[in-house]
Design a protein around this motif. Sequence first.
Motif, PDB file in Angstrom:
ATOM      1  N   PHE A  15       1.234  -0.514  -0.247  1.00 38.49           N
ATOM      2  CA  PHE A  15      -0.189   0.669  -0.192  1.00 38.49           C
ATOM      3  C   PHE A  15       0.793   1.296   0.001  1.00 38.49           C
ATOM      4  O   PHE A  15       0.387   2.085  -0.969  1.00 38.49           O
ATOM      5  N   VAL A  16       1.404   1.384   0.769  1.00 38.72           N
ATOM      6  CA  VAL A  16       2.525   2.423   1.228  1.00 38.72           C
ATOM      7  C   VAL A  16       3.800   3.257  -0.169  1.00 38.72           C
ATOM      8  O   VAL A  16       4.059   3.337  -0.585  1.00 38.72           O
ATOM      9  N   SER A  17       4.384   1.460  -0.533  1.00 39.42           N
ATOM     10  CA  SER A  17       4.875   1.338  -1.959  1.00 39.42           C
ATOM     11  C   SER A  17       4.527   1.810  -3.028  1.00 39.42           C
ATOM     12  O   SER A  17       4.910   2.762  -3.722  1.00 39.42           O
ATOM     13  N   ILE A  29      -5.208  -1.189  -5.448  1.00 51.25           N
ATOM     14  CA  ILE A  29      -5.583  -0.858  -4.393  1.00 51.25           C
ATOM     15  C   ILE A  29      -6.310  -2.485  -3.628  1.00 51.25           C
ATOM     16  O   ILE A  29      -7.284  -3.196  -2.745  1.00 51.25           O
ATOM     17  N   THR A  30      -8.003  -1.721  -4.710  1.00 57.28           N
ATOM     18  CA  THR A  30      -9.581  -1.990  -4.670  1.00 57.28           C
ATOM     19  C   THR A  30      -9.672  -3.381  -4.774  1.00 57.28           C
ATOM     20  O   THR A  30      -9.545  -4.422  -4.269  1.00 57.28           O
ATOM     21  N   GLN A  31      -9.128  -4.157  -5.902  1.00 59.01           N
ATOM     22  CA  GLN A  31      -8.706  -5.367  -6.948  1.00 59.01           C
ATOM     23  C   GLN A  31      -7.835  -6.316  -6.450  1.00 59.01           C
ATOM     24  O   GLN A  31      -8.452  -6.946  -6.944  1.00 59.01           O
ATOM     25  N   ILE A  32      -6.855  -6.021  -6.091  1.00 57.63           N
ATOM     26  CA  ILE A  32      -5.729  -6.286  -5.695  1.00 57.63           C
ATOM     27  C   ILE A  32      -5.207  -6.675  -4.058  1.00 57.63           C
ATOM     28  O   ILE A  32      -5.199  -8.282  -3.345  1.00 57.63           O
ATOM     29  N   LEU A  33      -5.137  -5.378  -3.030  1.00 61.63           N
ATOM     30  CA  LEU A  33      -5.236  -5.576  -2.078  1.00 61.63           C
ATOM     31  C   LEU A  33      -6.615  -6.037  -1.077  1.00 61.63           C
ATOM     32  O   LEU A  33      -6.146  -6.593   0.232  1.00 61.63           O
TER      33      LEU A  33
END
Length: 339
Positions: free
Chosen positions: A167-169, A199-203
């Motif tokens: 997320f930060v990366s 972020i939504t689709q992967i993390l």
Amino acid sequence: MPQVQRGEQQRQQQQLIYCMSSYCEEQDDEEFAPGMIEPAYERVALDAESEATVNRLRDDDEVIVFMPAEETVIPDGPKRCVLCFLLGGNHRAAKRINDFAEEHKAWTQVGELGLFVGILALLEVIPLSLTWLSVLSLGDTCRCFFLLNARAVKMCISESVDFMVPFVSIIVGLLAGAASWDFHPGVCAFAICFGGFYITQILFADADIRERFIRDGGSLMPVYAVAFLVILALYLTFALGGFPSTTDREITFTFLKSEIRIGTMSIWTRFMSIPVIILAKFVFKLWRHGSMRTLVIKIPLARNVVRKGDLEDFLRRRQQERDALWTELFLSWQRSRLQ
């Protein structure tokens, strides 16, 4: 379990692995919940190989039993989605909005093409100003985000390594990429849309606990494989200086009396490599296991040391605990229906 005579084998420890389901879902919304679904998990028992190993031991021999941690119950339904949380608990409005979005999702999914248009604009195959078309993808990103389970989202965020690091990366990498375009407004819009999509689709993939998504998640493997190839090509093109309008802006700062100089393109290359690796892992899980579960939320193993003579009682108690859990869920669901 059959017992073996004392002295048949030396005292030893065996590792017995038993796999069970990690999640239980409860549809407890009194108005919108479907019929109660019977629990579909395997009974607690040893497999044939482990049972044969145990049968060769003495009653006072110790065995090490590895099991997943206690099941985590995640209630699901209109009251549990992210949109309901954002609306302050108004589950009726959340359900109407989500149902409308699902009914017309074909239109929002077409908007995902805005990201591809944005990539072409970054390559200046088309005018750079057309990167603004990437905002069309926000519709589908918001639709998917609003449907996520709020409690599962919290569990994802709490994973410091598997969520917070990528997320930060990706945020730092996209900021460095936008700086290489002198923070062009269209490029900034593309960075926001691309970051939201990832972020939504992967993390947050583990936070979508809808039955259809869990059951048919493997069918999305070709889509995510294409997305991985596109993002990998985008990463390599930027790292190799393939975008015409980029400039490697130098950032200078002092750390412990030492002057540090680093370019924005170098920051992009280093930080964006982590999201690319995470996406590769995501696609591999889809291809290998047919499911994207536990990409971020990990299921720890619980280690239990018991005597061989007590193993049967241990497994029986474990099964009784699971049955009691489902009974409690069923009674809770019935009470909510009667309210």
